[in-house]
Scaffold this motif. Sequence first.
Motif, short mmCIF file in Angstrom:
data_model
loop_
_atom_site.label_atom_id
_atom_site.label_comp_id
_atom_site.label_asym_id
_atom_site.label_seq_id
_atom_site.Cartn_x
_atom_site.Cartn_y
_atom_site.Cartn_z
N ASN A 163 0.82 -1.22 0.00
CA ASN A 163 0.00 0.00 0.00
C ASN A 163 0.85 1.26 0.00
O ASN A 163 0.83 2.04 0.95
N PRO A 164 1.60 1.46 -1.04
CA PRO A 164 2.40 2.68 -1.09
C PRO A 164 1.51 3.89 -1.35
O PRO A 164 0.34 3.71 -1.68
N TYR A 165 2.05 5.07 -1.19
CA TYR A 165 1.28 6.24 -1.64
C TYR A 165 1.85 6.70 -2.98
O TYR A 165 3.04 6.75 -3.17
N LEU A 166 0.94 6.94 -3.90
CA LEU A 166 1.32 7.41 -5.23
C LEU A 166 0.58 8.71 -5.47
O LEU A 166 -0.62 8.79 -5.20
N THR A 167 1.26 9.69 -6.00
CA THR A 167 0.59 10.99 -6.18
C THR A 167 -0.49 10.90 -7.26
O THR A 167 -1.25 11.84 -7.44
#
Length: 969
Positions: A163-167
């Motif tokens: 669950n990375p954060y991606l812009t």
Amino acid sequence: MNNEKKKDAINHPSYKETLNLLKTNFSMRANSIVREPELQKFWEKEGIDFSLGLENKGKIFTLHDGPPYANGALHMGHALNKVLKDIINKYQIMKGRKVRFVPGWDCHGLPIELKVLQTLGRKEREELTPIKLRKKAAAYAHKQIASQKDGFRRWGVWADWANPYLTLQKEYEAAQIRLFGEMALKGYIYRGLKPVHWSPSSRTALAEAELEYPEGHTSQSIYVSFSVVQIPSQLNELLSQQGLYLPLNEKELSVKLKVAVWTTTPWTLPANAAVAINENVEYVFARSQDNQFIILAADLLEEVNGEIGSSYEKVAVIKGRLLDGALYKHPLFERVCPFVIGGSYITTQSGTGIVHTAPGHGIDDFNTGIKYDLPVICPVDEKGIFTSDAGRFEGLNVLKDANNVIIKDLRESGNLLKEKPYIHKYPYDWRTKKETIFRATEQWFASVQGFRSDALDAINEVEWLPSSGKKRIKSMVSDRGDWCISRQRTWGVPIPVFYSKEGDEVLLNETTVSHIQDLIKKNGSDVWWELDESDLLPSSYSSEAHKWQKGTDTMDVWFDSGSSWAAVTSRNNDMNYPADLYLEGSDQHRGWFQSSLLTSVAASGHSPYLKVLTHGFALDENGRKMSKSLGNIVDPSVIINGGNNKKLEPALGADVLRLWVSSVDYSVDVPIGSNILRQLSDVYRKVRNTARYLLGNLHDFDPSQNSFQIQDLSILDRWMLNRTAEIIDEVSIAYENYEFSKFFQLLQSFCVVDLSNFYLDIAKDRLYVSAPSDNRRRSCQYVLSLIVESLSGIIAPVLCHMAEDIWHNIPYKLKEKSVFQRGFPKTPALWKDNSLNDVVHQLQELRASVNKALEDCRMRQELGSSLEASVRIQPSSDSLKDALRYMEKNGNPEVDRLFDWLIVSKVQIGGEPWAEVLFSEEDSMGIIEVSKARGLKCERCWHYEVDIGDNSTHKSLCSRCINTLGRLL
Ligand SMILES: [Zn+2]
């Protein structure tokens, strides 16, 4: 020695079998290509690489990941950054802190948009719609992210990889829109005509961070004179007092008096609206031989005379402020412009001290223009071509032919004083590597002016490491203008505004922003391009949807990444906002540290971080930047997997890469290359071999059966535990303070100086020669077990794979499956006993002196193994005498024996000098004599004893060994 041992073993295999030899599956060679991925699978399976940190009960620790750009292969800069973060996170996890590390990626922006455009054929390009482009850009970014993610994971970096954060995620974009709305509602977002860095080659406004200043840029600089048509009467009076009488008639004056300016951008002269002076600088009215007058800074008269080949002579000198209100004739067009007072940017360093002012083409000019209500003239279009507002210059390209045409005009009108090439720093587009210009356009701005003092206050609250970072970001925030956040691009988050189809009205309020925020949260920001105004506007506006036109600008990617606190840390219960730590390269004072700070201060009134740590950049071994053309690029994947030629570029594994990160002073730029890697793999091997030795001696040790009371242990053992406790404490402090190079030094001295060269050296006899269950062996094993558990713990944040591998090879039963579950080693109070330090230090000194003496004999080939020697010591220093007495009195009779500590066959303290000595010397400690040990060499323990041969069964053994064998049967 090894060979001799082998020979013995061949002659008498039975005696060799009676020794306790090393036994372990922990191999000398790391085989990291296979072993490291196995260990990573183990972590994944057991949930150690992520949930361990989350399940901790301690205080939350949040290191918020700065998002790398989702483009390109991983390089050493990525390695330095992500491994540093991982070392910190692993340490905090082992300390029991609750850690959720969410990795991020920065996904929008021009570089990816250009990458996509480059892959398209001409036809595809023509048929390209914004939505098609955006889908392709998103797919490209996802692919890049997947490959970078694999790389990060192979380095052993732990994170919430699922669950990375991606812009580009819809939740992220929605949070960003909300942040934009909050700032807008607070009045911090405005639209205005303003000169921005503009790239004609990519037809977009650029942020400071998107500019490069290559060496050797040459501009066509010119000295120009403008005809003065009016001067204030007060000035006229002052000039008369100095004997200068100028005509009052406008026409006559304009022939007689000129003002000199200097510019490196002649193409901006059509937009000239004023000349600016510094009120505190002295200006001179100077006369030429043909009785013409010119105005310029007094300090520059001589230089300008030299430059333009004239001989103006000083007639009168006045302060700059007196020129305020004078008027001159525009050199190219029929208009009159004023002299105005500019700021401290006007100096007498170069030029004439009088600045050609075009508010449409420069920030200082623009700011001065605001004070004087000067027109913002910008007759240049997005391609850098003069528009009809430039009159006869329409159609010329300002970066190509415009300068020459304008210069020719000025020469013909007699206004050109001199043309000269000028080398200086000039901003280029970081992507296209082409020149940029300043150009006034309608843009969206975050008004930094509106919250600058809050931002400066917030900077004071943050801890900056190194502390120089504070000054750096402070001056950047103090000096910066408002933040232009709009871009004329497609691959980004839309600026959620509507423009009136007729008139200049802009629609941006709480209702519209929150409607768009909801739409984006549900569908992603593509929705802005997919839906038309009637759907993008909230229902309360549906009746007037036809009046509005959605905007086409996207947000600056720095606003994207600068929103990460809003999208990640502040929205997550397991994370701290402000975050405990931001950690990036030192260039981010200008980038992410600043954009995050500005948005957070504007929206929340405080910084998004408590602490900021910066690192330098990776250079080659000679301190040069890595580049393809120099062929000096070090590729992290080659370090791990090896290169094409495995002899030159062996596979060293992720741990050696990590060890490199720990070894460098990352506060400055850090070198990497094959020599450094060779040294690092030596260190890695030393640590590994030390661990292997510890493990190999524990194969028959069971702590449930063979534990000891610390106070019952020998002096040697208690000293060793105290030393281990000291190392644990010092390493812990090094981790706490992010001083990983201290860890690197401590680790080496622990393994080499304390263990290999001292404790383990002396312990050999105990471990090999004793009967397995002898106390002197079991007690040593007990200490080794404590050391190996501690050692794997202290190296785990850095050498995570080796640490886990050691843990898995500890032969007795452990409560924890993983070294990380055990946590960072603690230092039991009982281990700490500084009272032994003086005694052991004295004996170590003695050992060094004796070793020197033995080495001396060995050099003369009078001695082989140290066990061939007997040593007589006549101590003279009181401290040595005390130490020897202490050992005699308190030492363990089976362990703390001087001949064992010195690894010789006999030691005699005091007594008569020996007759036949190989060596005799007196130093500050006393007299040391060496002679050949009497007796014969025991085939089993190699000690020289006089009783060898006494026993008829074991003729080559000493009585001690015979005794041991007896207990073995
Ligand atoms: Zn023996």
